[in-house]
Design an enzyme around this catalytic site. Structure first.
Site, short mmCIF file in Angstrom:
data_model
loop_
_atom_site.label_atom_id
_atom_site.label_comp_id
_atom_site.label_asym_id
_atom_site.label_seq_id
_atom_site.Cartn_x
_atom_site.Cartn_y
_atom_site.Cartn_z
N TYR A 84 0.85 -1.19 0.00
CA TYR A 84 0.00 0.00 0.00
C TYR A 84 0.88 1.23 0.00
O TYR A 84 1.78 1.38 0.84
CB TYR A 84 -0.91 0.02 1.24
N ASP B 109 9.16 2.48 0.84
CA ASP B 109 8.03 3.14 1.49
C ASP B 109 8.03 2.73 2.96
O ASP B 109 7.57 1.65 3.32
CB ASP B 109 6.72 2.74 0.82
N LYS C 129 3.32 8.47 9.61
CA LYS C 129 2.73 7.84 10.79
C LYS C 129 3.51 8.14 12.06
O LYS C 129 3.27 9.14 12.72
CB LYS C 129 2.57 6.34 10.56
#
Length: 446
Positions: free
Chosen positions: A147, A247, A275
């Site tokens: 993702y 990522d 995050k």
């Protein structure tokens, strides 16, 4: 300990009210997966949250990842309250941008320069733009199950049938409304399959601007790279002049001070982070090699955003990294210890009731799957898990005061204590006994 299931009447009522004016009743589609109802919260403290019905929950969603220090960390909030008095947003430069960028360059392997943005999706968009500008090429290889945000240029769906996953490497739109042309330059390849990737590189290597990958496939099973796989990608991308993007929106600053790159001993050309970087405040970043990042400095690549470098977010990032790295990384050691205690207890609990399962972990993040496969290392194997059965487990866990993601992904924070872990296992013991009573009886008979 409370053994009765929680009442959620007020959350149900507020959810119905919310749907009248807020699309879907939630601010992100992801939250609608929470069953029996998306919770409405009043507050959070440490590893626990409190809903509008007065229920207390032990939280392993942690804001979908950002709350690495837990909820309402007193030192963080106190420092930011003082910072807020000086202004919340300038749209101009401040010293904090220099300080945080310096820390990231010191901590993140192969990072010469940094660019700030607001979300993981934005960071990935920038990294891809930089790679295309640097190489003069347009195609991007991504892997099934990974993702990288929900922008049109990278958001893809995947076949949910293990037998056809990535069979033709076609990039399928992740949602209705995506541009029909947005994914024309995206090539989807199975992860951990060196032969399939090499075939694409031999065919189209001179057209490929970037390969983007999570270092560990956290979103879909916490699948680790096979031995030598990432190192091989690093070598092949260097040979072919392809930008290698890792990522680390999930793993960055969560699994070590230098993220997965440090932990795995790998160095990408560009890395995206988000995050955990600011302890729950909106902040993301791209870091990487000077010659690529300088395309922004030279005006070759535009990088804009009204809230880039927001005063509060940057301040939160500085203090969050300070706290995580104190006492030679005591917070990381604590999270690892709590995670090991929790995973060990979950394995014993599920095995003791005859529930076939596999748990993959990477630092303080892990994935629980109901499956009879002894190990899950490929996305096609992940698709064979009992997703429906696990969703029922998560729904029942919520009724007993444990907040989990239906996907199977768990986060452990620096705020989780042994008391939190042990109480979680006690609550989940009741859940397992209710869902699998016949299995427990069969085990006793053996």
């Amino acid at each position: 300990m409370q053994t009765n299931t929680y009442a959620m009447d007020e959350s149900y009522a507020l959810y119905e009210q919310s749907k009248e004016t807020l699309c879907g009743g939630v601010a992100s589609n992801l939250r609608s997966a929470m069953k029996p109802v998306p919770l409405f919260l009043e507050s959070g403290s440490g590893a626990r949250v409190f809903d509008v019905d007065g229920n207390e929950y032990i939280d392993y969603i942690l804001g979908y990842g950002p709350l690495i220090l837990g909820h309402s960390h007193s030192e963080l909030l106190e420092a930011l309250s003082h910072r807020l008095a000086a202004g919340q947003q300038f749209g101009m430069q401040h010293r904090g941008e220099i300080e945080l960028s310096r820390r990231l360059v010191q901590l993140v392997p192969n990072a010469d320069k940094v660019a700030f943005s607001g979300s993981g999706t934005e960071a990935v968009m920038l990294a891809i733009r930089l790679a295309r500008a640097y190489t003069g090429r347009s195609k991007v290889i991504r892997f099934e199950g990974h993702y990288h945000g929900w922008s049109d240029v990278i958001y893809t769906a995947f076949p949910m049938n293990a037998e056809v996953s990535a069979s033709d490497m076609t990039a399928l739109a992740g949602t209705n409304g995506q541009s029909a042309h947005a994914l024309e330059d995206i090539i989807v390849v199975p992860w951990n399959d060196k032969d399939r990737l090499e075939a694409v590189l031999k065919k189209s290597g001179n057209e490929i601007a970037a390969i983007i990958s999570e270092p560990v496939l956290c979103n879909s099973g916490c699948l680790h790279p096979l031995p030598g796989y990432l190192e091989w990608i690093r070598e092949r991308t260097r040979d072919l002049g392809i930008v290698f993007i890792l990522d680390e929106v999930i793993t960055g600053f969560r699994v070590s001070p230098g993220g997965a790159q440090e932990r795995l001993g790998i160095q990408a050309d560009l890395v995206t982070m988000g995050k955990a970087i600011a302890g729950g405040f909106p902040l993301s970043a791209v870091a990487g090699r000077r010659e690529i990042m300088d395309l922004i400095s030279q005006g070759v690549v535009n990088h804009m955003g009204t809230l880039n470098g927001n005063v509060l977010s940057i301040s939160a990032g500085i203090l969050t990294l300070d706290i995580l790295n104190r006492d030679e990384g005591a917070a990381y050691r604590h999270m690892e210890k709590m995670t090991e205690r929790l995973v060990r207890g979950l394995k014993a609990l599920l095995a003791g009731h005859g529930v076939a399962h596999t748990i993959n972990s990477f630092g303080p993040v892990f994935h629980v799957m109901f499956t009879d496969q002894p190990e899950v290392r490929h996305f096609s194997e992940f698709l064979k898990r009992d997703a429906a059965g696990y969703s029922l487990f998560v729904e029942e866990a919520l009724r007993h005061g444990v907040v989990l993601r239906p996907s199977g992904l768990w986060y452990v924070s620096a705020a989780h204590t042994e008391k939190d872990i042990d109480e979680t296992l006690e609550r989940l013991k009741i859940v397992v006994q209710r869902l699998f009573p016949h299995r427990a009886w069969e085990e006793e008979m053996l």
